[in-house]
Design an enzyme around this catalytic site. Structure first.
Site, PDB file in Angstrom:
ATOM      1  N   GLU A 155       0.807  -1.224   0.000  1.00  0.00           N
ATOM      2  CA  GLU A 155       0.000   0.000   0.000  1.00  0.00           C
ATOM      3  C   GLU A 155       0.840   1.274   0.000  1.00  0.00           C
ATOM      4  O   GLU A 155       0.304   2.374  -0.140  1.00  0.00           O
ATOM      5  CB  GLU A 155      -0.942   0.008   1.209  1.00  0.00           C
ATOM      6  CG  GLU A 155      -2.058  -1.003   1.133  1.00  0.00           C
ATOM      7  CD  GLU A 155      -1.612  -2.449   1.374  1.00  0.00           C
ATOM      8  OE1 GLU A 155      -2.198  -3.349   0.738  1.00  0.00           O
ATOM      9  OE2 GLU A 155      -0.678  -2.677   2.177  1.00  0.00           O
ATOM     10  N   THR A 185       6.924 -18.604  -0.019  1.00  0.00           N
ATOM     11  CA  THR A 185       6.144 -18.471  -1.254  1.00  0.00           C
ATOM     12  C   THR A 185       6.686 -17.316  -2.101  1.00  0.00           C
ATOM     13  O   THR A 185       7.590 -16.602  -1.697  1.00  0.00           O
ATOM     14  CB  THR A 185       4.659 -18.190  -0.941  1.00  0.00           C
ATOM     15  OG1 THR A 185       4.557 -16.887  -0.354  1.00  0.00           O
ATOM     16  CG2 THR A 185       4.088 -19.228   0.020  1.00  0.00           C
ATOM     17  N   HIS A 236       5.221 -14.619  -2.642  1.00  0.00           N
ATOM     18  CA  HIS A 236       4.642 -13.370  -2.143  1.00  0.00           C
ATOM     19  C   HIS A 236       5.702 -12.280  -1.978  1.00  0.00           C
ATOM     20  O   HIS A 236       5.468 -11.114  -2.296  1.00  0.00           O
ATOM     21  CB  HIS A 236       3.936 -13.654  -0.807  1.00  0.00           C
ATOM     22  CG  HIS A 236       3.195 -12.485  -0.256  1.00  0.00           C
ATOM     23  ND1 HIS A 236       3.679 -11.741   0.794  1.00  0.00           N
ATOM     24  CD2 HIS A 236       2.011 -11.930  -0.606  1.00  0.00           C
ATOM     25  CE1 HIS A 236       2.820 -10.778   1.068  1.00  0.00           C
ATOM     26  NE2 HIS A 236       1.798 -10.869   0.232  1.00  0.00           N
TER      27      HIS A 236
END
Length: 156
Positions: free
Chosen positions: A59, A87, A89
Site C-alpha cells: 500500500e 512463497t 509473495h
C-alpha cells in the site's frame, strides 16, 4: 565546472513519512531513526513532519503518490519491511513496492526515499533497523533531505 551536491540540513523542509504497520516491531525502529535524523541532523521541526500509517508495504506506493501529489511535502520517506517467506509473495510485494515508489518520484518530481527493508530473515531486518547494520530509516530520511537540496540547486 559546476558541481552540485546536496546537504542534509533542511530546516524548512516539509517531510511525510509513509510507514507500513505489517512487521511494526521492526518498522517502529525505522520510524524512530527517520524522525531522529530529520530533527537532529536535518533540523526539521516537529510541525513539518507528518507520519502516515498504512497496512503493508504493498500500500505504500499509492499512499506516497497521494502525499507527493498533494503539494504539501518537499519529500516523502517510505518505510516498511518485507521478509522472504516460503512463497512467491515476497517477490510480488517487494517488486511492486520498489517500482511503484520509483514511479511516484519520476512522475511527481518529489523525492521519494526508499526505506523499505527487503530481507531474507527477521534477523537481517532487525540488524538493518538499528542493530548491527545501522538504521535504514535514518538513512532514508537523510537521503530525502539531500535530494530536496539537490533538486533545489538544479532548479536555481
Amino acid at each position: 565546472m559546476k558541481t552540485i551536491q546536496g546537504v542534509v540540513a533542511a530546516p524548512q523542509a516539509r517531510v511525510a513519512i509513509a510507514i507500513s504497520r505489517f512487521n511494526h516491531f521492526i518498522n517502529d525502529s525505522l520510524l524512530e531513526g527517520a524522525i531522529d535524523a530529520l530533527k537532529r541532523i536535518g533540523q526539521v521541526s516537529d510541525e513539518n513532519i507528518t507520519v502516515v500509517w498504512v497496512p503493508g508495504a504493498y500500500e505504500l506506493p499509492l499512499t506516497v503518490r497521494a502525499l507527493a501529489s498533494s503539494g504539501r511535502y518537499d519529500a516523502v520517506v517510505a518505510l516498511g519491511t518485507v521478509i522472504r517467506g516460503g512463497t512467491a509473495h515476497f517477490e510480488f510485494v517487494a517488486g511492486e513496492c520498489s517500482s511503484g515508489l520509483a514511479s511516484v518520484a519520476l512522475n511527481t518530481d518529489v523525492p521519494v526515499a526508499f526505506g523499505v527493508l527487503t530481507t531474507e530473515t527477521i534477523e537481517q531486518a532487525i540488524d538493518r533497523a538499528g542493530a548491527k547494520a545501522g538504521n535504514k530509516g535514518a538513512e532514508a530520511a537523510l537521503t530525502a533531505l539531500e535530494m530536496i537540496n539537490v533538486l533545489k540547486a538544479i532548479k536555481a
